[in-house]
Write a protein that holds these residues in place. Structure first.
Motif, PDB file in Angstrom:
ATOM      1  N   GLU A 162      48.723  36.989  36.920  1.00 57.90           N
ATOM      2  CA  GLU A 162      48.379  36.947  38.349  1.00 57.90           C
ATOM      3  C   GLU A 162      48.439  38.376  38.898  1.00 57.90           C
ATOM      4  N   ARG A 170      46.354  33.219  31.279  1.00 50.65           N
ATOM      5  CA  ARG A 170      47.467  32.259  31.198  1.00 50.65           C
ATOM      6  C   ARG A 170      47.232  31.367  29.998  1.00 50.65           C
ATOM      7  N   GLU A 179      47.268  28.322  29.065  1.00 49.57           N
ATOM      8  CA  GLU A 179      47.319  26.943  29.529  1.00 49.57           C
ATOM      9  C   GLU A 179      46.474  26.083  28.622  1.00 49.57           C
ATOM     10  N   GLU A 229      45.860  41.109  49.436  1.00 46.44           N
ATOM     11  CA  GLU A 229      47.266  41.195  49.814  1.00 46.44           C
ATOM     12  C   GLU A 229      47.313  42.050  51.082  1.00 46.44           C
ATOM     13  N   ARG A 238      54.134  25.912  45.758  1.00 48.81           N
ATOM     14  CA  ARG A 238      53.176  26.590  44.890  1.00 48.81           C
ATOM     15  C   ARG A 238      53.847  26.970  43.575  1.00 48.81           C
ATOM     16  N   TYR A 248      57.157  32.862  46.952  1.00 45.81           N
ATOM     17  CA  TYR A 248      56.725  32.515  48.300  1.00 45.81           C
ATOM     18  C   TYR A 248      57.883  32.231  49.248  1.00 45.81           C
ATOM     19  N   GLU A 250      42.342  22.829  43.179  1.00 43.75           N
ATOM     20  CA  GLU A 250      42.535  23.987  44.053  1.00 43.75           C
ATOM     21  C   GLU A 250      41.521  25.087  43.766  1.00 43.75           C
ATOM     22  N   VAL A 251      40.775  25.462  44.805  1.00 43.42           N
ATOM     23  CA  VAL A 251      39.837  26.573  44.660  1.00 43.42           C
ATOM     24  C   VAL A 251      40.582  27.889  44.813  1.00 43.42           C
TER      25      VAL A 251
HETATM   26  P1  HAM Z   1      47.642  30.836  41.799  1.00 45.91           P
HETATM   27  O1  HAM Z   1      47.678  29.608  42.655  1.00 45.91           O
HETATM   28  O2  HAM Z   1      48.465  30.813  40.580  1.00 45.91           O
HETATM   29  O3  HAM Z   1      48.061  32.023  42.751  1.00 45.91           O
HETATM   30  O4  HAM Z   1      46.155  31.160  41.402  1.00 45.91           O
HETATM   31  C1  HAM Z   1      45.154  31.318  42.376  1.00 45.91           C
HETATM   32  C2  HAM Z   1      43.861  30.676  41.940  1.00 45.91           C
HETATM   33  O5  HAM Z   1      43.485  31.121  40.631  1.00 45.91           O
HETATM   34  C3  HAM Z   1      43.948  29.157  41.791  1.00 45.91           C
HETATM   35  O6  HAM Z   1      43.765  28.544  43.043  1.00 45.91           O
HETATM   36  C4  HAM Z   1      42.790  28.881  40.854  1.00 45.91           C
HETATM   37  O7  HAM Z   1      41.580  28.845  41.573  1.00 45.91           O
HETATM   38  C5  HAM Z   1      42.778  30.103  39.963  1.00 45.91           C
HETATM   39  N1  HAM Z   1      43.429  29.824  38.672  1.00 45.91           N
HETATM   40  C6  HAM Z   1      44.742  29.840  38.377  1.00 45.91           C
HETATM   41  N2  HAM Z   1      44.951  29.542  37.076  1.00 45.91           N
HETATM   42  C7  HAM Z   1      43.748  29.335  36.528  1.00 45.91           C
HETATM   43  C8  HAM Z   1      43.274  28.993  35.209  1.00 45.91           C
HETATM   44  N3  HAM Z   1      44.103  28.834  34.186  1.00 45.91           N
HETATM   45  N4  HAM Z   1      41.937  28.850  35.014  1.00 45.91           N
HETATM   46  C9  HAM Z   1      41.081  29.012  36.048  1.00 45.91           C
HETATM   47  N5  HAM Z   1      41.454  29.355  37.299  1.00 45.91           N
HETATM   48  C10 HAM Z   1      42.765  29.507  37.541  1.00 45.91           C
HETATM   49  C11 HAM Z   1      48.149  33.330  42.367  1.00 45.91           C
HETATM   50  O8  HAM Z   1      47.747  33.751  41.332  1.00 45.91           O
HETATM   51  C12 HAM Z   1      48.754  34.208  43.441  1.00 45.91           C
HETATM   52  N6  HAM Z   1      48.822  35.578  42.926  1.00 45.91           N
HETATM   53  C13 HAM Z   1      47.945  34.146  44.724  1.00 45.91           C
HETATM   54  C14 HAM Z   1      48.507  35.006  45.791  1.00 45.91           C
HETATM   55  C15 HAM Z   1      48.112  36.233  46.148  1.00 45.91           C
HETATM   56  N7  HAM Z   1      49.552  34.715  46.556  1.00 45.91           N
HETATM   57  C16 HAM Z   1      49.804  35.736  47.371  1.00 45.91           C
HETATM   58  N8  HAM Z   1      48.952  36.656  47.114  1.00 45.91           N
END
Ligand code: HAM
Length: 418
Positions: A83, A114, A116, A132, A259, A264, A281-282
């Motif tokens: 991330e 990741r 996953e 950010e 989350r 957070y 989740e988008v």
């Molecule tokens: P997160 O919810 O882990 O947040 O990821 C944000 C978005 O990345 C998710 O809503 C999804 O659309 C996409 N995503 C996550 N994992 C995958 C995956 N394995 N494959 C496809 N898409 C994926 C963050 O990463 C935080 N850094 C967001 C943030 C920024 N919060 C504060 N600042």
């Protein structure tokens, strides 16, 4: 026969046809975010493993099982970034950005990793666009972040979205709530799923993530974060909601929203799209007021989000609307015309491109008819047909065709692009 290779599990190639839609998403984001004052930042694809353990949190799925971690030749533990928030906070501290005018508003786009289990919308290498806003505690920063994300998703035409909103309270006041939740979970421990039982002492909030029905039933009666907000936290959340209302953004308050990352505090949010199924989740994010201090910087409030480019593409069924209406000029010419026509064509192509206009021509010696077909296939908006001593301009949308002075046409497209 030599062994053939495939892209690793959970990864994919982005072929030119798919790159077009992605380019549109990235350009729409660049337009909207730069208009709102977010400036772009890029950080390395890998970081010190401890950054994520400390930043993202020991209790999270990401740290417990999803990181691509390896040792370099100096035996340092590195991790492909799962991330972007922890790396950007690391950069904020490393470059003394607290001395810049606050808040520092940053945007980024790039690949994340990741480990996953792959499924539709979930990959091992995926791409995020994120922002950010670091250095403001004001609910205005939360509201602005959510408003620009909503604007981006609307601009791209993502339909059927629900904005879920919650608040976890600040770290200081949250301890009481976490104690209360821990006591509730301990009382109900025998009804909790195995994964939650193992983890809830590290972070009881993780219990709200549980997928198994039995734990979910326990969580339905659990004290919820938004219902226990008091004082400044409650006020902060009210203001975020009021500001979103003023901007005409609808939302639902989700009492059990949590989350997957531990940093957070206060506002959290998630844009969900019903068409996406399990990975609905988008994009999402929230406030992370304690993270920069945790990474060795001064106490600094911050808020941000990330959207998954693949999730946007899935929600749009791969059809990303073109909002830019940039003309693409295709210069067609008669193969039997004198060589001077080819020279003129090359010189016009060059002039158009230098002037900022997308321009193409046939490089294969096709006949005129198949050049026109090709122009249509690549989405040309206009075709400039060059003959020996004359030229015509065809508008590909209306089919209109008229004689023109070709250099005048070139100049007018360059003028429009400027
Ligand atoms: P997160 O919810 O882990 O947040 O990821 C944000 C978005 O990345 C998710 O809503 C999804 O659309 C996409 N995503 C996550 N994992 C995958 C995956 N394995 N494959 C496809 N898409 C994926 C963050 O990463 C935080 N850094 C967001 C943030 C920024 N919060 C504060 N600042």
């Amino acid at each position: 026969m030599a062994r053939r290779f495939k892209a690793p599990r959970g990864t994919f190639d982005i072929l030119p046809d798919q790159a077009t839609g992605r380019g549109r998403i990235e350009r729409a984001a660049a337009r909207i975010l730069s208009r709102a004052g977010y400036r772009s930042i890029a950080t390395p694809a890998f970081e010190d493993t401890d950054l994520f353990i400390r930043g993202v949190g020991k209790s999270t799925d990401i740290v417990q099982k999803e990181m691509f971690t390896f040792s370099d030749k100096g035996d340092r533990s590195l991790t492909l970034r799962p991330e972007g928030t922890a790396p950007i906070c690391r950069a904020y501290v490393e470059h003394g950005m607290h001395k810049w005018p606050q808040p520092v508003k940053l945007s980024y786009v790039g690949p994340f990793f990741r480990h996953e289990r792959p499924q539709a919308g979930r990959y091992r290498q995926f791409h995020q666009i994120g922002i950010e806003a670091i250095g403001s505690e004001s609910p205005l920063a939360d509201a602005e972040a959510i408003i620009v994300l909503s604007e981006l998703l609307n601009e791209l035409g993502v339909a059927g979205l629900t904005l879920r909103l919650g608040s976890l309270g600040s770290a200081a006041s949250r301890q009481d709530y976490l104690d209360q939740l821990s006591r509730y979970l301990t009382r109900n421990e025998d009804r909790l799923g195995e994964a939650v039982r193992r983890r809830f002492r590290l972070n009881p909030l993780r219990a709200f993530d549980a997928k198994d029905e039995q734990t979910r039933e326990v969580m339905r009666d659990a004290p919820a974060p938004v219902e226990t907000l008091v004082g400044e936290d409650a006020l902060h959340f009210e203001e975020v909601k009021d500001l979103l209302g003023a901007a005409g953004i609808s939302y639902v308050v989700d009492r059990t929203l949590v989350r997957g990352l531990d940093y957070y505090a206060r506002t959290i949010f998630s844009f969900e799209c019903e068409a996406l199924g399990a990975q609905s989740e988008v994009g999402g994010g929230g406030r992370y007021d304690g993270l920069i201090e945790q990474l060795g910087g001064p106490p600094t409030p911050a808020v941000g989000w990330a959207v998954g480019i693949e999730r946007i593409l899935l929600a749009l069924d791969g059809e990303v609307p073109e909002r830019e209406h940039r003309p693409i000029i295709f210069i067609a010419y008669d193969q039997d015309a004198p060589f001077a026509v080819k020279e003129q064509m090359v010189s016009m192509l060059n002039r158009l491109r230098l002037g900022g206009v997308d321009a193409e021509a046939d490089l294969k010696g096709r006949g005129l008819k198949s050049q026109l077909k090709h122009a249509n296939r690549i989405g040309a908006s206009h075709v400039l047909l060059l003959a020996d001593r004359s030229a015509e301009l065809k508008d590909m949308e209306t089919g209109d065709q008229r004689p023109v002075d070709p250099w005048e046409v070139v100049q007018s497209f360059i003028g429009d692009a400027a």
